[in-house]
Design a protein around this motif. Sequence first.
Motif, PDB file in Angstrom:
ATOM      1  N   GLU A  60       0.374  -1.311  -0.062  1.00 31.33           N
ATOM      2  CA  GLU A  60      -0.409  -0.415  -0.229  1.00 31.33           C
ATOM      3  C   GLU A  60       0.899   1.602   0.362  1.00 31.33           C
ATOM      4  OE1 GLU A  60      -3.629   2.416   2.752  1.00 31.33           O
ATOM      5  OE2 GLU A  60      -3.893  -0.170   2.407  1.00 31.33           O
ATOM      6  N   ARG A  61       1.829   1.431   1.147  1.00 30.36           N
ATOM      7  CA  ARG A  61       2.858   3.040   0.907  1.00 30.36           C
ATOM      8  C   ARG A  61       3.416   2.325  -0.445  1.00 30.36           C
ATOM      9  NH1 ARG A  61       7.768   3.922   5.088  1.00 30.36           N
ATOM     10  NH2 ARG A  61       8.404   5.597   3.911  1.00 30.36           N
ATOM     11  N   ARG A  62       4.029   1.630  -0.673  1.00 30.59           N
ATOM     12  CA  ARG A  62       4.115   1.879  -2.623  1.00 30.59           C
ATOM     13  C   ARG A  62       3.821   1.947  -3.933  1.00 30.59           C
ATOM     14  NH1 ARG A  62       9.491  -0.369  -2.632  1.00 30.59           N
ATOM     15  NH2 ARG A  62       9.892   0.595  -4.639  1.00 30.59           N
ATOM     16  N   TYR A  63       2.777   1.842  -3.559  1.00 29.63           N
ATOM     17  CA  TYR A  63       1.588   1.923  -4.634  1.00 29.63           C
ATOM     18  C   TYR A  63       1.097   3.565  -4.347  1.00 29.63           C
ATOM     19  CZ  TYR A  63       0.547  -2.632  -6.001  1.00 29.63           C
ATOM     20  OH  TYR A  63       0.396  -3.546  -6.378  1.00 29.63           O
ATOM     21  N   ARG A  64       1.237   3.947  -3.101  1.00 32.03           N
ATOM     22  CA  ARG A  64       0.727   5.431  -2.249  1.00 32.03           C
ATOM     23  C   ARG A  64       2.561   6.298  -2.915  1.00 32.03           C
ATOM     24  NH1 ARG A  64      -3.987   6.641   0.555  1.00 32.03           N
ATOM     25  NH2 ARG A  64      -5.218   4.649   1.116  1.00 32.03           N
ATOM     26  N   GLU A  65       3.732   5.922  -2.969  1.00 35.64           N
ATOM     27  CA  GLU A  65       4.139   6.057  -3.372  1.00 35.64           C
ATOM     28  C   GLU A  65       4.198   6.767  -5.428  1.00 35.64           C
ATOM     29  OE1 GLU A  65       7.804   4.993  -0.336  1.00 35.64           O
ATOM     30  OE2 GLU A  65       7.698   4.188  -2.759  1.00 35.64           O
ATOM     31  N   ASP A  66       3.821   5.649  -5.805  1.00 31.33           N
ATOM     32  CA  ASP A  66       4.303   5.802  -7.189  1.00 31.33           C
ATOM     33  C   ASP A  66       2.773   5.421  -7.439  1.00 31.33           C
ATOM     34  OD1 ASP A  66       3.961   6.419  -9.888  1.00 31.33           O
ATOM     35  OD2 ASP A  66       5.871   5.501  -9.930  1.00 31.33           O
ATOM     36  N   PRO A  67       1.204   5.643  -7.903  1.00 32.47           N
ATOM     37  CA  PRO A  67       0.320   4.864  -7.940  1.00 32.47           C
ATOM     38  C   PRO A  67       0.182   4.421  -9.425  1.00 32.47           C
ATOM     39  CG  PRO A  67      -0.372   6.942  -7.495  1.00 32.47           C
ATOM     40  CD  PRO A  67       0.920   7.185  -7.888  1.00 32.47           C
ATOM     41  N   VAL A  68       1.639   4.505 -10.177  1.00 31.00           N
ATOM     42  CA  VAL A  68       1.349   4.102 -11.536  1.00 31.00           C
ATOM     43  C   VAL A  68       2.498   2.486 -11.236  1.00 31.00           C
ATOM     44  CG1 VAL A  68       2.130   3.837 -14.155  1.00 31.00           C
ATOM     45  CG2 VAL A  68       1.484   6.575 -12.987  1.00 31.00           C
ATOM     46  N   ARG A  69       2.361   2.302 -10.212  1.00 30.02           N
ATOM     47  CA  ARG A  69       2.652   0.957  -9.835  1.00 30.02           C
ATOM     48  C   ARG A  69       1.701  -0.052 -10.350  1.00 30.02           C
ATOM     49  NH1 ARG A  69       6.246   3.317  -5.135  1.00 30.02           N
ATOM     50  NH2 ARG A  69       8.697   3.167  -6.194  1.00 30.02           N
ATOM     51  N   MET A  70       1.167   0.698 -10.110  1.00 28.70           N
ATOM     52  CA  MET A  70      -0.233  -1.172  -9.946  1.00 28.70           C
ATOM     53  C   MET A  70      -0.444  -0.957 -11.767  1.00 28.70           C
ATOM     54  SD  MET A  70      -3.287   0.737  -7.923  1.00 28.70           S
ATOM     55  CE  MET A  70      -2.760   2.627  -7.788  1.00 28.70           C
ATOM     56  N   LEU A  71      -0.223   0.083 -12.535  1.00 28.62           N
ATOM     57  CA  LEU A  71      -0.332  -0.130 -14.008  1.00 28.62           C
ATOM     58  C   LEU A  71       1.141  -1.207 -13.941  1.00 28.62           C
ATOM     59  CD1 LEU A  71      -1.053   2.842 -15.587  1.00 28.62           C
ATOM     60  CD2 LEU A  71      -2.877   0.999 -15.044  1.00 28.62           C
ATOM     61  N   ARG A  72       1.616  -1.668 -13.786  1.00 29.87           N
ATOM     62  CA  ARG A  72       3.444  -1.619 -14.167  1.00 29.87           C
ATOM     63  C   ARG A  72       3.281  -3.663 -13.536  1.00 29.87           C
ATOM     64  NH1 ARG A  72       8.379  -1.153 -15.006  1.00 29.87           N
ATOM     65  NH2 ARG A  72      10.443  -1.999 -13.950  1.00 29.87           N
ATOM     66  N   ALA A  73       2.090  -3.438 -12.130  1.00 36.70           N
ATOM     67  CA  ALA A  73       2.546  -5.166 -11.655  1.00 36.70           C
ATOM     68  C   ALA A  73       1.186  -5.427 -13.181  1.00 36.70           C
ATOM     69  CB  ALA A  73       1.738  -4.319 -10.529  1.00 36.70           C
ATOM     70  N   VAL A  74       0.235  -5.393 -13.318  1.00 35.25           N
ATOM     71  CA  VAL A  74      -0.533  -5.628 -14.442  1.00 35.25           C
ATOM     72  C   VAL A  74       0.461  -6.143 -15.545  1.00 35.25           C
ATOM     73  CG1 VAL A  74      -2.464  -5.473 -15.635  1.00 35.25           C
ATOM     74  CG2 VAL A  74      -2.227  -4.953 -13.120  1.00 35.25           C
TER      75      VAL A  74
END
Length: 438
Positions: free
Chosen positions: A175-189
Motif C-alpha cells: 500500500e505504501r509503495r502504491y501511494r508513493e507512485d500509483p502507476v506501479r499498479m499499472l506496471r504490476a499488471v
Amino acid sequence: MTLDTDAAHTIIPRDAHNVSRRDISPNALRVLYKLREAGFGAFLVGGAVRDLLIGGHPKDFDIATNATPEQVRGLFRNCRLIGRRFRLAHVVFGREIIEVATFRANQVLEEGVEVHEVEAVVRDNIFGSIDDDAVRRDFTANALYYSIEDFSIRDYVGGYEDVQARVLRLIGDPERRYREDPVRMLRAVRLAAKLDFTIDGPTAEPIPRLASLLREAAPARLFEECLKLFLSGHAVQSFIGLEAHGLLAILFPEAAAALQSNRSGALRSMVLKGLADTDARVAADETVSPSFLFALLLWPAYCRALARLQADGVQQVDAQQRAADRVTLHEMDVIALPRRFSLPMQEIWLLQPRFAQRQRRRVFRLLAHPRFRAAFDFLVLRLSASNEHAADVEFWREAQQHPDAAVAAAEAAGDIDETSERPKRRRRRRHAPSGTAE
C-alpha cells in the motif's frame, strides 16, 4: 543447488543459474568490463537479468555501479549524462544505448516528514550501496544483480526464488509503495501479462482499493503506460488484468461502463479480438497504429454515446460527430491522447456508416480516402461482434480489387439508388455590368 547466503543477501553462483554472457549485449559487456577494470563494481541489473533467467531475450541492458555519473563519463568518450531528478549515464553505441545508474539510497527523513515533502531532485540523487539500491526497486524480480566479476547473481530481496516461481511481488509494504507512485499498479499488471507471472496476493490486494489514486497521475504518463500495456505484444492479457484489478474503469471510464452494460458481451468480444490481432502484428514485427488501438478501446464508449444522442432525437450525422467529440474530450481528461492520434481515431469511427453506400462516386471517393484501409480493417473487426456487416465487407473487399466490377454488380443487383447519383446543378454566378452601381 548450493547458494551462498549471508545476513545481507544470497549469491547464486555461475553453475547454479542459466544466465550466460553469450546472451548479453556485447556493448553491455564492454561497459561492464571497463568499469571493473577501473576498479568499480559493475552489475547487469533489473529486467535483463529477470528475462534471461526465464529464457527471454531482453532488448535493453541496464547497468548499476558504485561509480558516480561523472566518473562513468570520464571512462567513456561516447557517454552523455541525462536527467535532473535521476542523474544517469548513457553510453551510446550507434543505435544501442547502455544505461548506467549509480547505486541510490533512500533519504532518511525526520519523524513526521512525508516522502512527498522532500525535494525529489535531492532525494533521488543520494548515492548508496548495492544493498540500498536493491530495496529502492519496485518488484523483487527486478532487484537481481549479475556480477561481471564472478558471473554470479546477487539477490537482496528474495527475487531469485520469485522469478523461479513466476511470482510478481512488491518490495516493502504494497500500500505504501502504491501511494508513493500509483502507476506501479499499472506496471504490476503489465509485467504480469508480459512475463506470465502471478501477482502475489498481498501485492494484488490493495490495487482495487487504491485504483482511484491513478487519477492523480499525469495524463501524459498514463498515455505512455497505455502504449506499453497494449503495444508490447501482450495486449489481451493486459486488458484482462486491468479488468480483474479494477483499473480499466479508471483508464477508460466510459468504455468500461459501456462494456458493463453490454449484456451480450459482443463489444467485449470485439475488443479482445482486436487486441489479439494487435498481439499477432507485434509478434510478426509489423507496425501497429495507436490511432487504431484507441479507436478499438474507445469504440464501446462511442457506440453508447451515439445511441444516447440518437435516442434524444439528434440527427444521425450530427450525433456521430458529437459522440466522437464527447468521447475524445472526456478521455483526454484521463490520458493525454495527442491530436495526431485522436483525429485519425475519429475518422475511423465516422467512416463506418459510409461502407453501407454503393453509389459509384461515393465508392471511388471512399477508396481514395487516406484513412480507408484502417477504417475497412475496423469494419472487418466489427464482424466479431455482429454478422450484420458481412455484405459490406464482401463488397468492399471486391471493390479494392475491381472497383468498376463491384459497382456494376451492385447496380445489377439493385443495391444502388441511381437518383442519388444525379450531379448537383452548379449555380451560375451573376456579374453586375461594369460601370454600374448594381
